[in-house]
Motif scaffolding. Structure first.
Motif, short mmCIF file in Angstrom:
data_model
loop_
_atom_site.label_atom_id
_atom_site.label_comp_id
_atom_site.label_asym_id
_atom_site.label_seq_id
_atom_site.Cartn_x
_atom_site.Cartn_y
_atom_site.Cartn_z
N GLY A 68 7.71 6.18 -13.77
CA GLY A 68 6.83 7.33 -13.60
C GLY A 68 7.37 8.39 -12.67
N ASN A 69 8.58 8.19 -12.14
CA ASN A 69 9.19 9.14 -11.19
C ASN A 69 8.28 9.38 -9.98
N VAL A 70 7.69 8.31 -9.48
CA VAL A 70 6.78 8.39 -8.33
C VAL A 70 7.58 8.13 -7.06
N PRO A 71 7.59 9.05 -6.09
CA PRO A 71 8.36 8.83 -4.86
C PRO A 71 7.72 7.76 -3.98
N TRP A 72 8.55 6.83 -3.52
CA TRP A 72 8.02 5.73 -2.72
C TRP A 72 7.60 6.19 -1.33
N ARG A 73 8.15 7.30 -0.85
CA ARG A 73 7.73 7.78 0.46
C ARG A 73 6.24 8.13 0.46
N MET A 74 5.78 8.76 -0.61
CA MET A 74 4.37 9.13 -0.72
C MET A 74 3.49 7.89 -0.84
N ILE A 75 3.93 6.92 -1.64
CA ILE A 75 3.17 5.68 -1.79
C ILE A 75 3.12 4.93 -0.46
N GLY A 76 4.25 4.88 0.22
CA GLY A 76 4.30 4.17 1.49
C GLY A 76 3.38 4.76 2.54
N ARG A 77 3.32 6.10 2.60
CA ARG A 77 2.42 6.74 3.57
C ARG A 77 0.97 6.39 3.27
N SER A 78 0.60 6.40 2.00
CA SER A 78 -0.78 6.09 1.64
C SER A 78 -1.13 4.63 1.95
N VAL A 79 -0.19 3.72 1.70
CA VAL A 79 -0.42 2.31 2.00
C VAL A 79 -0.56 2.10 3.50
N LEU A 80 0.31 2.74 4.28
CA LEU A 80 0.24 2.59 5.73
C LEU A 80 -1.06 3.18 6.29
N LEU A 81 -1.53 4.26 5.68
CA LEU A 81 -2.77 4.89 6.15
C LEU A 81 -3.96 3.95 5.98
#
Length: 269
Positions: A68-81
């Motif tokens: 899906g070309n989803v950047p892991w940096r964005m996913i990681g920030r949301s998970v950490l939040l």
């Protein structure tokens, strides 16, 4: 930038990613929803102290993010939040269950500590899968897919309204927080201030809800948000869902972590 603004920006970026063409976004929303639900059920079905057995399941969100070309940096920030919720859920497990189940490098490891680590891993896996589903599909197509899978229209309508006005409420919270910071001259907010702020936010949310309700009624709202169906089931959707379900069954029935470890040791020799 405040954490609220960062979360809003990431959420809006996930919604925009759903409009970009990719191998994952081309699939029918129903196939992605069923695969994600199957993944979540598989993750939560493991024993509460399972840790190594959960690690091979990380391949599912990793592959989906790549398709899906989803950047892991964005996913990681949301998970950490959202991670404090998982920490609070299992932080007392090491204290309540101190039975030693194994020893690593001479250090005893309790069953409670393993269950705490397992909670964190399950949280990261399931939240990542949900965020990737959102980033590759979009919230409205997800609700449309849920409706076509047989979910009651009342539930999908509530989800759509919750999604729309949770963002509005979060934006209102961010503006109130910024206004307070500009007037505080860097002074930390005292605990006594939180009550009036939350009360004022509740009043503003109630007033906005009343205005929105009146506007919807004046436009003929009949209890449902009617949107055209998105996506058509094709052979690739069947192949994708079958491959995912087969992988989940193998991960549940076989100790993939042990097999991979044995394979690595055999190659190393």
């Amino acid at each position: 930038m405040s954490p609220i603004n960062t979360a809003l920006r990431d959420f809006e970026s996930l919604e925009r990613l759903a409009t970009e063409p990719s191998a994952l976004s081309a699939l029918d929303p129903r196939a992605k929803i069923l695969a994600t639900l199957g993944f979540i059920f598989t993750v939560v079905s493991f024993h509460r102290t399972s840790v190594a057995a959960l690690l091979p399941l990380a391949a599912f969100p990793v592959v989906l993010a790549a398709l899906g070309n989803v950047p892991w940096r964005m996913i990681g920030r949301s998970v950490l939040l959202a991670s404090p919720f998982a920490v609070m859920l299992g932080m007392f497990n090491p204290l309540l269950d101190q039975q030693t189940v194994l020893t690593m490098a001479g250090v005893p490891v309790s069953s409670g500590f393993l269950s705490f680590v397992s909670i964190l891993i399950r949280f990261a896996l399931t939240v990542s899968a949900g965020l990737i589903l959102l980033a590759s599909t979009g919230f409205h197509p997800i609700c449309s897919g849920l409706s076509r899978l047989g979910l009651p229209q009342l539930f999908t309508t509530q989800l759509l309204l919750l999604h729309r006005y949770a963002l509005v409420l979060a934006g209102e919270t961010a503006r109130m927080s910024l206004a307070r910071e500009l007037r505080a001259n860097g002074r930390p907010m005292r605990l006594a201030i939180y009550g009036p702020l939350l009360g004022h936010l509740l009043l503003r949310a109630l007033q906005r809800a009343q205005r929105v309700h009146q506007a919807m009624l004046s436009r003929g709202f009949d209890g449902g948000l009617h949107r055209p169906a998105t996506g058509h089931w094709q052979h690739r959707d069947t192949l994708f869902l079958s491959a995912c379900m087969l992988g989940f069954v193998l991960a549940r029935q076989l100790d993939l972590a042990h097999l991979l470890g044995a394979l690595v040791l055999a190659v190393a020799r």
